[in-house]
Design a protein around this motif. Structure first.
Motif, PDB file in Angstrom:
ATOM      1  N   ILE A 203      47.746  41.604  47.950  1.00 59.22           N
ATOM      2  CA  ILE A 203      46.585  42.190  47.954  1.00 59.22           C
ATOM      3  C   ILE A 203      46.631  43.782  47.871  1.00 59.22           C
ATOM      4  O   ILE A 203      46.316  44.311  47.018  1.00 59.22           O
ATOM      5  N   GLU A 244      40.321  38.588  44.753  1.00 60.84           N
ATOM      6  CA  GLU A 244      40.525  39.935  44.739  1.00 60.84           C
ATOM      7  C   GLU A 244      40.760  40.592  43.261  1.00 60.84           C
ATOM      8  O   GLU A 244      40.102  41.476  43.128  1.00 60.84           O
ATOM      9  N   ASN A 245      41.550  39.698  42.608  1.00 60.54           N
ATOM     10  CA  ASN A 245      41.809  40.334  41.246  1.00 60.54           C
ATOM     11  C   ASN A 245      40.538  40.352  40.349  1.00 60.54           C
ATOM     12  O   ASN A 245      40.441  41.161  39.518  1.00 60.54           O
ATOM     13  N   ASN A 246      39.709  39.444  40.793  1.00 62.40           N
ATOM     14  CA  ASN A 246      38.491  39.278  40.012  1.00 62.40           C
ATOM     15  C   ASN A 246      37.498  40.314  40.073  1.00 62.40           C
ATOM     16  O   ASN A 246      37.070  40.941  39.134  1.00 62.40           O
ATOM     17  N   ARG A 247      37.559  41.063  41.521  1.00 59.80           N
ATOM     18  CA  ARG A 247      36.626  42.063  41.802  1.00 59.80           C
ATOM     19  C   ARG A 247      37.179  43.220  41.044  1.00 59.80           C
ATOM     20  O   ARG A 247      36.232  44.181  40.959  1.00 59.80           O
ATOM     21  N   ARG A 248      38.453  43.327  40.742  1.00 59.31           N
ATOM     22  CA  ARG A 248      38.888  44.626  40.457  1.00 59.31           C
ATOM     23  C   ARG A 248      38.668  44.868  38.795  1.00 59.31           C
ATOM     24  O   ARG A 248      39.029  46.036  38.443  1.00 59.31           O
ATOM     25  N   ILE A 249      38.064  43.845  38.261  1.00 64.55           N
ATOM     26  CA  ILE A 249      37.726  43.927  36.833  1.00 64.55           C
ATOM     27  C   ILE A 249      36.416  44.716  36.684  1.00 64.55           C
ATOM     28  O   ILE A 249      35.535  44.503  37.590  1.00 64.55           O
ATOM     29  N   LYS A 250      36.585  45.811  35.925  1.00 65.78           N
ATOM     30  CA  LYS A 250      35.594  46.784  36.028  1.00 65.78           C
ATOM     31  C   LYS A 250      34.319  46.168  35.111  1.00 65.78           C
ATOM     32  O   LYS A 250      33.243  46.485  35.675  1.00 65.78           O
ATOM     33  N   ARG A 255      33.677  39.874  34.541  1.00 64.81           N
ATOM     34  CA  ARG A 255      33.884  39.284  36.147  1.00 64.81           C
ATOM     35  C   ARG A 255      33.162  38.078  36.560  1.00 64.81           C
ATOM     36  O   ARG A 255      33.728  36.988  36.888  1.00 64.81           O
TER      37      ARG A 255
END
Length: 458
Positions: A203, A244-250, A255
């Motif tokens: 992470i 966490e990776n999903n949250r980093r999609i702008k 998302r």
């Protein structure tokens, strides 16, 4: 404990404290320095206290069974270094020179129990085979892992650094049952290393070498001693990575579209990891866990009945039966024993902690509202991970135990995670209340950034 413990314990306490003070500057910062020595001290108190309780209250127990095995290994080293080394390495099948020793160790062919004997035997060679000093060494190792757990929580949410110290280090059940010559001490420390390694490697993506080594060490110990802790950790941890990776999609739309996919992948990866980690293992194969849970629970309920037995309903080991008793198992693991169920001093300690968990949980959801509280948990990855791990683990130990006497030891890995999540939620509510009182968002962010910089020790 023996007379030599009275002389050796102060000496080795001085050595261990000397090591701790030498390490403190490297592994603490302005926020955490004040907790380092007190946290280690309560671990030492727990280690000695556990030995005294087992000796004078219970009149024996697992901790002294481990030590009786250690004494045999230590004796073998005194007679023949080669034979002692074979015992330490658990050579199987034992040769003729080993038989005179292995016949006195009924755990020699029990890998999980003998793993503890192996670790303790290494310490025994360094401390003249003193039970108290071996227990202190276990406490020190356990503390190292729990410090890694605390540092990880602190890096994620530095605003709650004071309350997180309480959650990780100062819960009486955790530092008492998780400090002596027992499986639990080693496992809760290993869980801390696994948590640190997983977060930093997958992470935060920082300190990758250290994270990989500590995470691998922690996972190896858990697999060797109590693999079900790792089985409970994996699904929650893998879902954490995907969210966490999903949250980093702008893109908000993307998302929303990908979130179910990420959650599905997390669940699938967790199940795949759990089932393949122990596939074919007679004791811990996932296909047999339900059956073994029923056998274990029935045994403990029948033969350890001492006024602390609980009943969560009919359980036959099937998936449907597990789902049926899961709510009861969660309640009994996290919120019981109730104060009116107390039958002895050990139960009283556990009941006071359970009462605190009930009060914090109800007050937080009352202030936030159930749906908003649930939304906060789902929308905050560390909360989702901590609660999911705690609940999955609570189901497992609640089903397996059958009485509060064993449950108080089994459940300690979930307690720091559950309480840390509650405290983080509490601080999030305080931050929202500050906004309503006029505290600017910028001021809150500046405080969080400042504490975040202070929280970094790597």
């Amino acid at each position: 404990m023996e007379l030599k413990d009275l002389f050796l314990t102060p000496l080795y306490l001085g050595i261990l404290y000397g090591i701790a003070f030498a390490l403190r500057k490297r592994y603490t910062n302005a926020l955490t320095r004040r907790y380092f020595i007190p946290a280690l001290t309560v671990k030492f108190i727990g280690a000695i206290g556990l030995g005294l309780i087992y000796q004078f209250y219970y009149g024996g127990g697992d901790t002294f069974n481990y030590f009786s095995h250690v004494k045999v290994v230590h004796e073998a080293f005194g007679n023949s270094f080669g034979t002692g080394l074979k015992l330490l390495m658990a050579q199987t099948p034992p040769d003729g020179d080993m038989l005179r020793y292995t016949m006195r160790m009924y755990w020699y062919e029990a890998p999980t129990e003998y793993f503890i004997v192996q670790i303790a035997s290494v310490f025994s060679l360094l401390c003249f085979n003193s039970y108290a000093v071996i227990a202190l060494c276990f406490a020190f190792v356990s503390f190292c892992g729990m410090w890694a757990m605390y540092v990880t929580f602190l890096r994620i949410y530095p605003l709650a650094y004071k309350k997180l110290a309480i959650a990780v280090f100062f819960l009486p059940s955790v530092f008492f049952w998780g400090s002596g010559l027992m499986k639990d001490s080693l496992c809760i420390g290993a869980l801390g290393w696994t948590f640190y390694g997983f977060y930093h490697f997958f992470i935060a993506k920082k300190n990758l070498t250290t994270a990989a080594l500590l995470g691998a060490l922690g996972a190896y110990i858990l697999i060797s001693v109590k693999v079900y802790i790792l089985l409970s950790f994996l699904p929650a941890a893998l879902i954490w990575v995907f969210t966490e990776n999903n949250r980093r999609i702008k893109s908000a739309a993307l998302r929303t579209l990908l979130k179910p996919l990420f959650l599905g992948l997390g669940v699938a990866a967790g199940y795949f990891g759990a089932t393949n980690l122990t596939a074919g293992d007679e004791k811990y194969d996932v296909d047999k866990l339900g059956e073994r849970a029923k056998i274990t629970r029935d045994y403990l309920t029948t033969y350890v009945a001492s006024g602390s037995v609980y009943n969560i309903g009919e359980f036959d080991g099937s998936l449907g039966s597990t789902l049926k008793v899961a709510p009861q198992a969660i309640v009994v693991s996290i919120f019981r024993p109730f104060l009116f169920e107390v039958r002895n001093p050990v139960m009283l300690l556990s009941a006071l902690e359970a009462t605190m968990f009930i009060w914090l949980t109800l007050s937080l959801f009352y202030r936030a509202g159930f749906l908003k509280g649930l939304s906060t948990i789902i929308g905050t990855p560390i909360l989702s991970f901590s609660f999911l791990f705690a609940l999955v683990f609570a189901i497992g130990v609640g089903i397996n135990s059958g009485n509060f006497g064993t449950l108080v030891r089994y459940k300690i890995p979930l307690m720091p995670f559950y309480l840390s999540a509650l405290y983080i939620m509490q601080h999030m509510q305080i931050a929202k209340a500050g906004s309503r009182r006029g505290t600017t968002r910028a001021a809150q962010l500046n405080k969080a950034r400042k504490l975040g910089r202070l929280a970094i020790t790597e």
